[in-house]
Design a protein around this motif. Structure first.
Motif, PDB file in Angstrom:
ATOM      1  N   VAL A  63       0.904  -1.219   0.245  1.00 42.81           N
ATOM      2  CA  VAL A  63       0.068  -0.109  -0.152  1.00 42.81           C
ATOM      3  C   VAL A  63       0.905   1.221   0.087  1.00 42.81           C
ATOM      4  N   PRO A  64       0.717   2.033  -0.622  1.00 42.84           N
ATOM      5  CA  PRO A  64       1.577   3.377  -1.007  1.00 42.84           C
ATOM      6  C   PRO A  64       1.220   4.263   0.235  1.00 42.84           C
ATOM      7  N   ASP A  65       2.530   4.848   0.691  1.00 39.67           N
ATOM      8  CA  ASP A  65       2.576   5.663   1.566  1.00 39.67           C
ATOM      9  C   ASP A  65       1.729   6.987   1.540  1.00 39.67           C
ATOM     10  N   CYS A  66       1.477   7.702   2.508  1.00 44.05           N
ATOM     11  CA  CYS A  66       0.597   8.860   2.247  1.00 44.05           C
ATOM     12  C   CYS A  66       1.307  10.030   3.017  1.00 44.05           C
ATOM     13  N   TYR A  67       1.313  11.154   2.205  1.00 42.28           N
ATOM     14  CA  TYR A  67       2.062  12.342   2.761  1.00 42.28           C
ATOM     15  C   TYR A  67       1.100  13.565   2.737  1.00 42.28           C
ATOM     16  N   GLY A  68       1.127  14.412   3.442  1.00 46.74           N
ATOM     17  CA  GLY A  68       0.620  15.943   3.740  1.00 46.74           C
ATOM     18  C   GLY A  68      -0.701  15.780   4.354  1.00 46.74           C
ATOM     19  N   TRP A  69      -1.130  14.699   4.668  1.00 49.68           N
ATOM     20  CA  TRP A  69      -2.676  14.664   5.302  1.00 49.68           C
ATOM     21  C   TRP A  69      -2.697  14.805   6.669  1.00 49.68           C
ATOM     22  N   LEU A  70      -1.748  14.391   7.590  1.00 47.98           N
ATOM     23  CA  LEU A  70      -1.592  14.613   9.018  1.00 47.98           C
ATOM     24  C   LEU A  70      -0.678  15.509   9.472  1.00 47.98           C
ATOM     25  N   GLY A  71      -1.025  16.373  10.427  1.00 41.71           N
ATOM     26  CA  GLY A  71      -0.331  17.526  11.072  1.00 41.71           C
ATOM     27  C   GLY A  71      -0.060  17.264  12.736  1.00 41.71           C
ATOM     28  N   LEU A  72       0.835  17.588  13.011  1.00 43.38           N
ATOM     29  CA  LEU A  72       1.108  17.806  14.602  1.00 43.38           C
ATOM     30  C   LEU A  72       1.588  19.152  14.918  1.00 43.38           C
ATOM     31  N   ASP A  73       0.847  20.119  15.644  1.00 43.99           N
ATOM     32  CA  ASP A  73       1.157  21.341  16.072  1.00 43.99           C
ATOM     33  C   ASP A  73       2.091  21.255  17.268  1.00 43.99           C
ATOM     34  N   ALA A  74       2.589  22.651  17.427  1.00 42.06           N
ATOM     35  CA  ALA A  74       3.450  22.748  18.493  1.00 42.06           C
ATOM     36  C   ALA A  74       2.760  22.442  19.929  1.00 42.06           C
ATOM     37  N   ARG A  75       1.679  22.467  20.020  1.00 42.91           N
ATOM     38  CA  ARG A  75       0.975  22.294  21.188  1.00 42.91           C
ATOM     39  C   ARG A  75       0.434  20.876  21.488  1.00 42.91           C
ATOM     40  N   GLY A  76       0.973  19.718  20.398  1.00 39.72           N
ATOM     41  CA  GLY A  76       0.560  18.239  20.569  1.00 39.72           C
ATOM     42  C   GLY A  76      -0.712  17.835  20.060  1.00 39.72           C
ATOM     43  N   ASN A  77      -1.383  18.922  19.385  1.00 32.00           N
ATOM     44  CA  ASN A  77      -2.821  18.611  18.493  1.00 32.00           C
ATOM     45  C   ASN A  77      -2.564  18.199  17.120  1.00 32.00           C
ATOM     46  N   TRP A  78      -3.285  17.171  16.840  1.00 27.22           N
ATOM     47  CA  TRP A  78      -3.319  16.522  15.428  1.00 27.22           C
ATOM     48  C   TRP A  78      -4.415  17.210  14.554  1.00 27.22           C
ATOM     49  N   PHE A  79      -3.950  17.529  13.253  1.00 26.63           N
ATOM     50  CA  PHE A  79      -4.795  18.123  12.300  1.00 26.63           C
ATOM     51  C   PHE A  79      -4.846  17.221  11.033  1.00 26.63           C
ATOM     52  N   MET A  80      -6.002  16.992  10.499  1.00 27.26           N
ATOM     53  CA  MET A  80      -6.403  16.368   9.247  1.00 27.26           C
ATOM     54  C   MET A  80      -6.368  17.450   8.062  1.00 27.26           C
TER      55      MET A  80
END
Length: 179
Positions: free
Chosen positions: A15-32
């Motif tokens: 299965v190909p890897d996924c890039y750019g879709w998940l982020g972690l900010d400087a306060r430890g919050n995850w973003f889609m």
């Protein structure tokens, strides 16, 4: 890593890897970060709307936390079944929360043992631990200052520009992948 994730990886190894879709900010919050959000700019760019939608579902956050780890290049990823979802970092791969009893937890609740303390040229405080390298959460800087004043931690100097190389992590696996 969850057993179901390991089984899915064995069943579907290509299965190909996924890039750019998940982020972690400087306060430890995850973003889609959907396609529209990614088109607004990189996760750490600071442009309005480029972070995406914050994830708040407790079970999803716990699943990410159990399956989040670095690869050999220092790119941190969440193993989502057979697919590896590389994480865009605003600051560092881990964000430290200091507890009143003196323990240090990462943004997912894992207890860490502090090995060294670092202060960069912008005044940001970091900890290197047995779990990895990370930024001290902004709400915990006063508590960290007490650890420093009491001689528990002795900050060493670094620069924000050298963090990735010095501590072996990659802020943007997508940029590395697209080279």
């Amino acid at each position: 890593m969850d057993d179901l994730v390991k089984q899915a990886m064995a069943k579907w190894p290509n299965v190909p890897d996924c890039y750019g879709w998940l982020g972690l900010d400087a306060r430890g919050n995850w973003f889609m970060r959907d396609d529209r959000t990614q088109a607004l700019g990189g996760f750490a760019s600071g442009l309005a709307g480029s972070k995406g939608a914050e994830l708040r579902h407790d079970k999803l956050l716990a699943f990410i936390g159990r399956n989040y780890a670095p690869d050999a290049r220092g790119c941190w990823a969440f193993q989502n079944g057979p697919q590896r979802v590389f994480v865009e970092l605003q600051a560092t791969p881990l964000v430290w929360r200091l507890q009143p009893d003196g323990h240090v937890h990462d943004h997912m609740g894992h207890v860490a043992v502090v090995q060294s303390c670092w202060l960069d040229d912008l005044g940001w405080l970091y900890l290197a631990t047995d779990l990895g390298f990370g930024l001290v959460h902004s709400q915990d800087v006063a508590q960290a200052a007490l650890q420093i004043e009491q001689g528990v931690w002795s900050p060493q100097d670094t620069t924000q520009a050298n963090l990735e190389t010095q501590f072996g992590f990659v802020k943007s696996p997508e940029l590395l992948h697209n080279k």
